[in-house]
Design a protein around this motif. Structure first.
Motif, PDB file in Angstrom:
ATOM      1  N   LEU A 278       0.807  -1.215   0.000  1.00 30.97           N
ATOM      2  CA  LEU A 278       0.000   0.000   0.000  1.00 30.97           C
ATOM      3  C   LEU A 278       0.842   1.267   0.000  1.00 30.97           C
ATOM      4  O   LEU A 278       0.335   2.359  -0.274  1.00 30.97           O
ATOM      5  CB  LEU A 278      -0.953   0.004   1.207  1.00 30.97           C
ATOM      6  CG  LEU A 278      -2.060  -1.056   1.177  1.00 30.97           C
ATOM      7  CD1 LEU A 278      -2.950  -0.928   2.406  1.00 30.97           C
ATOM      8  CD2 LEU A 278      -2.898  -0.953  -0.094  1.00 30.97           C
ATOM      9  N   TYR A 283      -0.360   2.677  -3.442  1.00 32.67           N
ATOM     10  CA  TYR A 283      -0.442   3.957  -2.719  1.00 32.67           C
ATOM     11  C   TYR A 283      -1.497   4.881  -3.313  1.00 32.67           C
ATOM     12  O   TYR A 283      -2.327   5.434  -2.582  1.00 32.67           O
ATOM     13  CB  TYR A 283       0.926   4.649  -2.739  1.00 32.67           C
ATOM     14  CG  TYR A 283       0.929   5.974  -2.021  1.00 32.67           C
ATOM     15  CD1 TYR A 283       1.024   6.042  -0.633  1.00 32.67           C
ATOM     16  CD2 TYR A 283       0.810   7.174  -2.733  1.00 32.67           C
ATOM     17  CE1 TYR A 283       1.013   7.257   0.033  1.00 32.67           C
ATOM     18  CE2 TYR A 283       0.792   8.393  -2.083  1.00 32.67           C
ATOM     19  CZ  TYR A 283       0.895   8.429  -0.700  1.00 32.67           C
ATOM     20  OH  TYR A 283       0.880   9.639  -0.049  1.00 32.67           O
ATOM     21  N   ASN A 286      -5.063   3.664  -2.636  1.00 31.03           N
ATOM     22  CA  ASN A 286      -5.361   3.731  -1.207  1.00 31.03           C
ATOM     23  C   ASN A 286      -5.661   5.162  -0.776  1.00 31.03           C
ATOM     24  O   ASN A 286      -6.647   5.433  -0.063  1.00 31.03           O
ATOM     25  CB  ASN A 286      -4.190   3.167  -0.398  1.00 31.03           C
ATOM     26  CG  ASN A 286      -4.501   3.068   1.079  1.00 31.03           C
ATOM     27  OD1 ASN A 286      -5.529   2.531   1.478  1.00 31.03           O
ATOM     28  ND2 ASN A 286      -3.610   3.596   1.903  1.00 31.03           N
TER      29      ASN A 286
END
Length: 424
Positions: A278, A283, A286
């Motif tokens: 993540l 990333y 998220n």
């Protein structure tokens, strides 16, 4: 004669669809407001006309659209049909030129650089391809009964796709909306089903073991064979199709490992949650989900988004601009923006269906298709139901090429629609 032409021009202007114009203005203004929020540096004041900032540059692009719209509406409607083949040729040359003069940005050579501004030709090729395809369908009056007619029409938009595919996969995928346009004009439905099943089987093969997936395919084909008694059910055809699909299932791993680029594999892994960090590959998604979800019902308020102000969402002023809407304006703001887009799509489809001639109808459906697929893919990738492929939100995301191209795309159709009072 001159008086008749003057009256015709007056009737064209008075018949411009002002609902589409109003929605366009609302989306452009709302887009700028969110670009301003997403790109306003923390260490500066709130100067609106700071042309060194992203939001200041977007104002320039917006202002450029005003005289552009005037020109688009002033030109004779037949101009777009008459010179469509020339526009298409220029578009193809602009794509070929990227192989020699293109600038590489983030690993993709899909830009021309002119001083401090860039130009992405693939955005404008969508327009020229839509015009040329509409010209072909209207001139040939085809019903797509023969394979030759089908091949020519598909070739018109697949040729630029082949030129775009290597450097701009996202834009290439968006050209598939032309299949929907051609389906409206009589293209056999098996083209759509083939494309849909190809995507489903490809994605299924990434998460399901090959023999299990083939088992599901065989069961589905048996059910289809048994239930569809009204069609010509040739068992040999079913066997051939089953063999092709089985071969395709076993080829997916090779395509995934040997053909796809690392960043493309990462995006697919993120979609399915496979081996995703993540803080690395996952990333962007998220942070996007966090930003949209944190807005709750009514949002945190203009310039109050913590994810936005903290620059946690990468490329928030471009591909991820809708996360600003979700965080600062909440669920209600998202519904308003989505409602504007949906109203625009439905209005364009309504206008296209009520054209008196083929050319504006086909072009209108192309406009609706492009706008919808951009809208759908952009929002779908922000909430994790579609891989991230770098698609701007029409009229909303930052970028001169995007805004100007979508403006041209829309207002050519509005000119064609307004001119239907002069069509017989």
């Amino acid at each position: 004669m001159a008086k008749t032409q003057h009256l015709a021009n007056q009737s064209v202007i008075s018949n411009i669809d002002w609902l589409c114009v109003f929605i366009y203005i609302m989306l452009v203004i709302a887009g700028w407001v969110n670009i301003y929020s997403a790109s306003l540096p923390l260490d500066t004041g709130e100067a609106v006309f700071d042309l060194s900032q992203i939001y200041g540059k977007q104002i320039i692009f917006m202002l450029l659209c005003i005289p552009l719209i005037v020109v688009l509406l002033s030109l004779d409607a037949k101009f777009y049909e008459k010179y469509s083949v020339i526009f298409y040729g220029i578009g193809i040359l602009s794509l070929l030129g990227l192989f020699v003069f293109g600038k590489t940005v983030k690993g993709q050579t899909n830009w021309y650089q002119f001083g401090g501004f860039g130009l992405q030709p693939s955005e404008f090729v969508k327009i020229s391809t839509a015009l040329f395809l509409a010209k072909y369908v209207s001139d040939s009056q085809t019903t797509f009964a023969t394979f030759k007619e089908q091949l020519i029409a598909i070739g018109i938009f697949m040729f630029p796709v082949l030129l775009i595919l290597k450097n701009d996969t996202g834009s290439a995928i968006l050209f598939m909306s032309f299949f929907l346009v051609l389906y409206r004009e009589g293209l056999p439905s098996w083209y759509l089903w083939t494309g849909f099943l190809t995507i489903v089987i490809f994605l299924g093969a990434l998460i399901i073991k090959p023999f299990v997936l083939i088992g599901f395919i065989i069961i589905a084909m048996i059910i289809h064979f048994v239930l569809n008694k009204k069609i010509n059910r040739n068992p040999l055809i079913y066997l051939i199709l089953g063999a092709f699909m089985s071969i395709f299932v076993f080829s997916v791993d090779y395509v995934y490992d040997k053909v796809l680029e690392p960043h493309q594999k990462d995006r697919i892994n993120v979609l399915f949650g496979k081996d995703v960090d993540l803080q690395k590959e996952g990333y962007n998604l998220n942070q996007s989900i966090i930003a949209i979800g944190s807005g709750n019902w009514f949002g945190k308020g203009f310039l109050e988004g913590t994810q936005t102000k903290g620059s946690f969402v990468p490329e928030q002023h471009t591909d991820y601009i809708f996360t600003t809407v979700g965080e600062e304006w909440g669920f209600v703001g998202c519904i308003v923006v989505i409602g504007l887009f949906v109203t625009l799509f439905l209005r364009i489809l309504y206008l296209a269906e009520h054209q008196k001639t083929t050319f504006p109808r086909v072009y209108g459906y192309s406009v609706a298709g492009f706008l919808f697929i951009h809208f759908f893919v952009n929002i779908a990738m922000l909430i994790g139901i579609f891989p991230t492929i770098g698609v701007p939100l029409p009229f909303f995301s930052y970028g001169g090429s995007s805004l100007i191209a979508f403006t041209i795309l829309l207002f050519i159709f509005l000119k064609l629609d307004a001119n239907k009072v002069n069509e017989w």
